[in-house]
Design an enzyme around this catalytic site. Sequence first.
Site, PDB file in Angstrom:
ATOM      1  N   THR A  40       0.914  -1.270   0.075  1.00  0.00           N
ATOM      2  CA  THR A  40      -0.064   0.125   0.006  1.00  0.00           C
ATOM      3  C   THR A  40       0.889   1.340   0.119  1.00  0.00           C
ATOM      4  OG1 THR A  40      -1.882  -1.298   1.067  1.00  0.00           O
ATOM      5  CG2 THR A  40      -1.658   1.253   1.228  1.00  0.00           C
ATOM      6  N   SER A  45      -2.319   8.569  -1.688  1.00  0.00           N
ATOM      7  CA  SER A  45      -2.353   9.904  -2.072  1.00  0.00           C
ATOM      8  C   SER A  45      -1.145  10.670  -1.595  1.00  0.00           C
ATOM      9  CB  SER A  45      -3.505  10.883  -1.310  1.00  0.00           C
ATOM     10  OG  SER A  45      -4.849  10.082  -1.620  1.00  0.00           O
ATOM     11  N   HIS A  49      -1.111  14.196   6.317  1.00  0.00           N
ATOM     12  CA  HIS A  49      -2.366  14.776   6.686  1.00  0.00           C
ATOM     13  C   HIS A  49      -2.111  15.842   8.099  1.00  0.00           C
ATOM     14  CE1 HIS A  49      -5.016  12.833   4.398  1.00  0.00           C
ATOM     15  NE2 HIS A  49      -4.494  11.774   4.281  1.00  0.00           N
ATOM     16  N   VAL A 173       6.210 -15.048   4.606  1.00  0.00           N
ATOM     17  CA  VAL A 173       5.897 -15.679   5.713  1.00  0.00           C
ATOM     18  C   VAL A 173       4.589 -16.204   5.684  1.00  0.00           C
ATOM     19  CG1 VAL A 173       5.448 -15.468   8.264  1.00  0.00           C
ATOM     20  CG2 VAL A 173       7.027 -13.795   7.222  1.00  0.00           C
ATOM     21  N   LYS A 250     -18.428  10.378   0.005  1.00  0.00           N
ATOM     22  CA  LYS A 250     -17.111  10.602   0.132  1.00  0.00           C
ATOM     23  C   LYS A 250     -16.352  11.307  -0.938  1.00  0.00           C
ATOM     24  CE  LYS A 250     -13.054   8.401   2.213  1.00  0.00           C
ATOM     25  NZ  LYS A 250     -12.645   9.472   3.082  1.00  0.00           N
ATOM     26  N   ARG A 311      -6.454   0.097   1.136  1.00  0.00           N
ATOM     27  CA  ARG A 311      -6.415   0.565   2.514  1.00  0.00           C
ATOM     28  C   ARG A 311      -6.733  -0.639   3.309  1.00  0.00           C
ATOM     29  NH1 ARG A 311      -9.834   3.792  -0.436  1.00  0.00           N
ATOM     30  NH2 ARG A 311      -9.977   5.745  -0.323  1.00  0.00           N
ATOM     31  N   CYS A 437       5.409   8.779 -21.408  1.00  0.00           N
ATOM     32  CA  CYS A 437       5.292   8.018 -22.442  1.00  0.00           C
ATOM     33  C   CYS A 437       5.244   6.626 -21.524  1.00  0.00           C
ATOM     34  CB  CYS A 437       6.524   8.017 -23.424  1.00  0.00           C
ATOM     35  SG  CYS A 437       8.012   6.983 -22.679  1.00  0.00           S
TER      36      CYS A 437
END
Length: 479
Positions: A40, A45, A49, A173, A250, A311, A437
Amino acid sequence: MYDIIIIGAGVSGASVARELSRYRAKICVLEKEEDVCSGTSKANSAIIHAGYDAAEGSLMAKLNVEGNQLMPQLSQELDFPFRQRGSFVACVNMEDMPMLQELYERGVKNGVQGLEIITEKERFMAMEPNLLAETVAVLYAPTAGIVCPFHLNIAMAENAYTNGVEFKLETTVEAISKTERGWALETNKGVFECRYVVNAAGVYADRFHNMVSKTKIHITPRRGDYCLLDKSCGNHVSRTIFALPGKYGKGILVTPTVHGNLLVGPTAIDIEDKEATATTRAGLDELISKAGMTIRDIPLRQVITSFSGLRAHEDNHDFIIGEAADAPGFIDCAGIESPGLTSAPAIGRMVAGILQEKLDLLPNPDFVGTRKGLLDPEALSKEERMALIRENPAYGNMICRCEMITEGEILDAIRRPLGARSLDGIKRRTRAGMGRCQAGFCSPRTMEILHRECGIPMMEITKSGGDSRLVVGTNKDAF
Ligand SMILES: Cc1cc2nc3c(=O)[nH]c(=O)nc-3n(C[C@H](O)[C@H](O)[C@H](O)COP(=O)(O)OP(=O)(O)OC[C@H]3O[C@@H](n4cnc5c(N)ncnc54)[C@H](O)[C@@H]3O)c2cc1C
């Protein structure tokens, strides 16, 4: 026998590894992919924050604000791009003003500095001229910022490695069991034993937690789709613009990236498959339909690529960090969804603090807290650049024409600690292949360098490890 094994070399695992390398201990990171920053942490984004979103009193709120505060100094120490440009939450309906006020109040309670609701239209329009004309107010958070997510993750991993942490890549693992002295981790590369385990496995963290604890947790992969726009649109906004969650659901954010592109996204789609990072037509359609909620005239014809990230949404929507109550020696770092990137420096400190106490770790006298990033010829003056090329002609050999990346930078990406071994590894470190490209021109040339430098046969070079080989045969084979 290791003192500590960390599962996962995403931004959480890398931060924990770096913070633990301040102490004398035998530490190893096990990562199933061929490179660090392959989960992730590579697809988000990239916003640092401010910290007004998370519920007051939650661990998420605490670590978000702490991580935000640590980021400027960390970016200096580890030499990765971070810009504290601030963010807006745009309110386009008078009826939604109480929600903006609520965010402001929550932010103040969470300890966010400098928050302000701006209602003077002239002022916010001067700051962001492409806000919708109907905007009535914005929540301004000057401490928000943008970061290069790859470099944040890679820098922390490199620094941990240089300070003695071992990294075992392509090591999956498969099972964990209790032993007399700690834990045994079964992997595709054999069994690894340790006294303490840190579970920083991203969307898979529930799997490992549930192997050792009777108190079950559940992580839903929540996919977010994005469109990345060409650098010609990078100035469409100057700071991150969030939509207020309102009657349209949202919102979608619009943000510049640290490299000068414009990013639009993400969606929020719950799925089952923890590997399903492909974008879908439906997801991108939804994104495009919501893209104009706060900003006008987004030049969507300038999209150069789309991507998605997952997420790690835990049912209780908070970070789970600490020793599992019924599994002593097993430290969770689970449910690290957004703002996980922002919180990473604080997550690392928290987990290292827990382990320092439990293992009574002593300081590592050889710890070096700084690291030099890749040399960026663009940052040099013309004279300095000419001198660099005279000294090392590889910096005069342009490989990626879109992003203007030279052979010298690619060699640096390969030769540095935990160096790149795949096209994506080089792309994330140098940006070769990230331009307009999308690697159409530079892939074969980058592959030749990888082949020459690492001795990897052309047929074995991959995009991102595993079976993602790029050459599957030669023309003559067909005859
Ligand atoms: C759409 C989206 C937008 C986001 N935007 C932001 C943002 O703007 N700001 C912000 O602060 N946060 C943001 N986030 C959240 C942030 O990206 C994550 O919280 C963070 O990257 C999580 O890092 P991690 O190290 O915990 O997980 P990961 O990066 O997923 O790392 C986990 C690692 O564990 C490895 N692993 C898994 N299973 C095994 C196994 N069996 N054996 C060995 N290794 C294994 C994986 O390969 C992976 O490398 C966003 C997330 C998404 C999806």
